[in-house]
Design a protein around this motif. Structure first.
Motif, mmCIF file in Angstrom:
data_model
loop_
_atom_site.group_PDB
_atom_site.id
_atom_site.type_symbol
_atom_site.label_atom_id
_atom_site.label_comp_id
_atom_site.label_asym_id
_atom_site.label_seq_id
_atom_site.Cartn_x
_atom_site.Cartn_y
_atom_site.Cartn_z
ATOM 1 N N GLY A 1 -1.039 5.575 2.517
ATOM 2 C CA GLY A 1 -1.254 5.009 3.030
ATOM 3 C C GLY A 1 -0.763 3.876 2.149
ATOM 4 O O GLY A 1 0.360 4.246 1.970
ATOM 5 N N GLN A 2 -1.260 2.745 1.637
ATOM 6 C CA GLN A 2 -0.182 2.086 0.830
ATOM 7 C C GLN A 2 -0.039 2.570 -0.240
ATOM 8 O O GLN A 2 -0.613 3.240 -1.358
ATOM 9 N N ILE A 3 1.703 2.485 -1.155
ATOM 10 C CA ILE A 3 2.437 2.552 -2.158
ATOM 11 C C ILE A 3 2.717 2.037 -2.662
ATOM 12 O O ILE A 3 3.364 0.601 -2.232
ATOM 13 N N ILE A 4 2.365 1.678 -3.939
ATOM 14 C CA ILE A 4 2.783 0.874 -4.962
ATOM 15 C C ILE A 4 3.517 1.683 -6.086
ATOM 16 O O ILE A 4 2.578 2.081 -6.728
ATOM 17 N N LEU B 1 5.298 -2.421 6.979
ATOM 18 C CA LEU B 1 5.692 -3.948 5.406
ATOM 19 C C LEU B 1 6.336 -2.562 4.704
ATOM 20 O O LEU B 1 4.798 -2.123 3.769
ATOM 21 N N ASP B 2 7.489 -3.085 4.095
ATOM 22 C CA ASP B 2 8.021 -2.453 2.748
ATOM 23 C C ASP B 2 8.815 -3.306 2.351
ATOM 24 O O ASP B 2 9.012 -4.523 2.744
ATOM 25 N N ALA B 3 8.546 -3.414 0.917
ATOM 26 C CA ALA B 3 9.253 -3.893 0.272
ATOM 27 C C ALA B 3 9.806 -3.779 -1.399
ATOM 28 O O ALA B 3 9.648 -2.079 -1.623
ATOM 29 N N GLY C 1 7.139 -1.524 -3.059
ATOM 30 C CA GLY C 1 6.020 -0.762 -1.938
ATOM 31 C C GLY C 1 6.528 -0.849 -0.334
ATOM 32 O O GLY C 1 7.038 -1.262 -0.145
ATOM 33 N N LYS C 2 5.743 0.554 -0.336
ATOM 34 C CA LYS C 2 5.524 0.913 0.996
ATOM 35 C C LYS C 2 4.521 0.816 2.324
ATOM 36 O O LYS C 2 2.729 1.103 1.738
ATOM 37 N N ASN C 3 4.326 0.636 2.929
ATOM 38 C CA ASN C 3 3.216 0.405 3.997
ATOM 39 C C ASN C 3 2.395 -0.813 3.226
ATOM 40 O O ASN C 3 1.219 0.361 3.379
#
Length: 468
Positions: free
Chosen positions: A457-460, A409-411, A428-430
């Motif tokens: 993992g999650q990147i903001i 999920l990316d945004a 935001g990535k992953n």
């Protein structure tokens, strides 16, 4: 396979290394294009020349353990030239013709150094590779009627390849220094002596035959058959100690592709659908197994296979500012004939044929929304969100190595200033913090077990861009 010192759950972002490593690359390239209109067929003669050099320097912790068991360095230098001379024109207002000549030349110097047990044992290898390709091609789209078009083409290719290979298994030294140098920053003159020298050539004829039917100005259906080739060659990473495992040559891979599809564009978007069937003969694969110097890579023509797939993709404007995009793909792949012992058990048998083809995920899909908001004198804001899914699949031919299923999920939101100079973005990535691993290389137990590179993992984050 468990790590020799420490192991982690595959569904976690935990990892262990004692060497951060690096991967540095440098590329220089030049491209020249000349176009000349000619009266013959009211056509155009085009010449495209390209030159490119590439250098890469890398160092990696292959064992993925908190102690130095198996690290590897590599250096690569390449230089290539290409030139395409082609003609395009229209005859009798029906035949759209393209024909030309193509030339390509490539030189590769590759050096790999494997450092085992803290550098107590050093293995050097790689080689020198030269490729020369010549081709002639022609294609025609012929209007059989106002709506039906015949598509036909033919390409003849002739390739010559030569290799001088230094086997890693034949160049062993201790901590005092490497056995030899091929190409590296500290190499100076090359001191490696190739233990394998060979050259070979291949020729192939690639046809295409198909039909296109225009349903309207914005929609069409098509069907075609094409035959393509993946070039034969040599393996510069000769890591096996078995003299039977020569670095080549391996033969060409042949693919017959049958495809039928629908393509359309309309006022509020587009929609495309394709069904294809591929018959693969003499499939080229890098067999990846555990060995005494880490991993053994053998390139072989392993099997014949059939691959059937369906792909759908589209975009639809839900409003003047909101765009929906989506895609889905389904794949069914299976071996029809096996020519190598893929699982390394009891020779070639039905168990090899029952294995999954590597990297052939059965189901993939994605969906996304893109929105633009006018902010008047301030500019405009663009926002996006997307979700993508990919099934798990085998990575190695013996199916011991796997690529896990992935849910991403990316945004993001970007503000564009009215003068088109500034862009302020949040992204935001992953966002689901999904675990993504792949490249599941098999190492012996003594070197750390399975090595699978792990994606972040999650990147903001935030970014600011200024356009001059």
């Amino acid at each position: 396979m468990a790590g020799v010192v420490t192991s982690f759950d595959r569904d976690s972002h935990d990892l262990s290394i004692d060497e951060e490593g690096f991967y540095d690359t440098e590329t220089d390239f030049v491209t020249f294009e000349i176009n000349q209109d000619v009266a013959f067929g009211n056509g155009t003669i085009t010449n495209i020349f390209g030159w490119r050099t590439y250098e890469a320097d890398s160092f990696g912790d292959i064992d993925s353990q908190p102690v130095w068991i198996f690290h590897s360095k590599s250096w690569t230098e390449t230089e290539q030239y290409s030139n395409e001379l082609r003609y395009s024109g229209v005859f009798a207002d029906k035949a759209h013709v393209t024909a030309g000549l193509y030339y390509f030349k490539l030189d590769v110097d590759y050096h790999e150094r494997r450092l085992i047990a803290g550098g107590a044992n050093v293995f050097d290898g790689g080689g020198y590779y030269n490729v020369e390709t010549k081709a002639v091609f022609a294609a025609v789209d012929y209007d059989l009627s106002d709506t039906l078009i015949l598509n036909a083409g033919l390409r003849y290719t002739y390739e010559e390849k030569g290799a001088k290979i230094v086997s890693l298994s034949q160049n062993i030294s201790g901590p005092a220094g490497p056995t030899c140098n091929l190409v590296s920053p500290e190499a100076g003159e090359a001191t490696c002596t190739p233990d394998f020298v060979d050259d070979d050539n291949w020729s192939s004829v690639s046809p295409k035959l198909g039909l296109t039917y225009n349903l309207s100005q914005d929609a069409r259906i098509y069907a075609h058959w094409t035959r393509g080739y993946r070039s034969g060659g040599y393996n510069l990473r000769n890591t096996s100690f078995d003299p039977v495992d020569t670095p080549g040559p391996f033969d060409e891979e042949i693919v017959d592709n049958y495809e039928i599809g629908y393509k359309s564009e309309y006022g509020r978007g587009r929609f495309n659908a394709t069904a294809f069937y591929n018959q693969v003969e003499d499939m080229q694969r890098e067999l990846n197994t555990a060995g005494p110097i880490g991993t053994i890579q053998l390139i072989r023509n392993t099997a014949d296979a059939d691959i059937f797939g369906i792909e759908l993709d589209g975009a639809f404007a839900l409003s003047d500012n909101l765009l929906l995009t989506s895609s889905i793909g389904w794949l069914d792949a299976e071996y029809t004939k096996v020519k190598a012992d893929l699982n390394g058990v009891d020779g070639i048998n039905s168990a090899d044929k029952a294995l999954d083809l590597p990297r052939a995920a059965e189901l993939t899909y994605s969906v996304g929304l893109n929105h633009d908001l006018n902010l008047g004198d301030w500019g405009y804001m663009s926002s996006r969100i997307s979700y993508a899914y990919r099934d798990d699949s085998a990575y190695t031919d013996d199916n011991l190595g796997v690529i896990n299923d992935q849910k991403i999920l990316d945004a993001g939101i970007d503000f564009h200033s009215s003068d088109n100079h500034w862009i302020f973005g949040l992204y935001g990535k992953n966002l689901l913090n999904d675990v993504k691993h792949g490249g599941d290389t098999q190492l012996p137990d003594s070197m750390g077990g399975t090595f699978a590179p792990l994606a972040k993992g999650q990147i903001i984050g935030a970014e600011v861009t200024y356009n001059f």
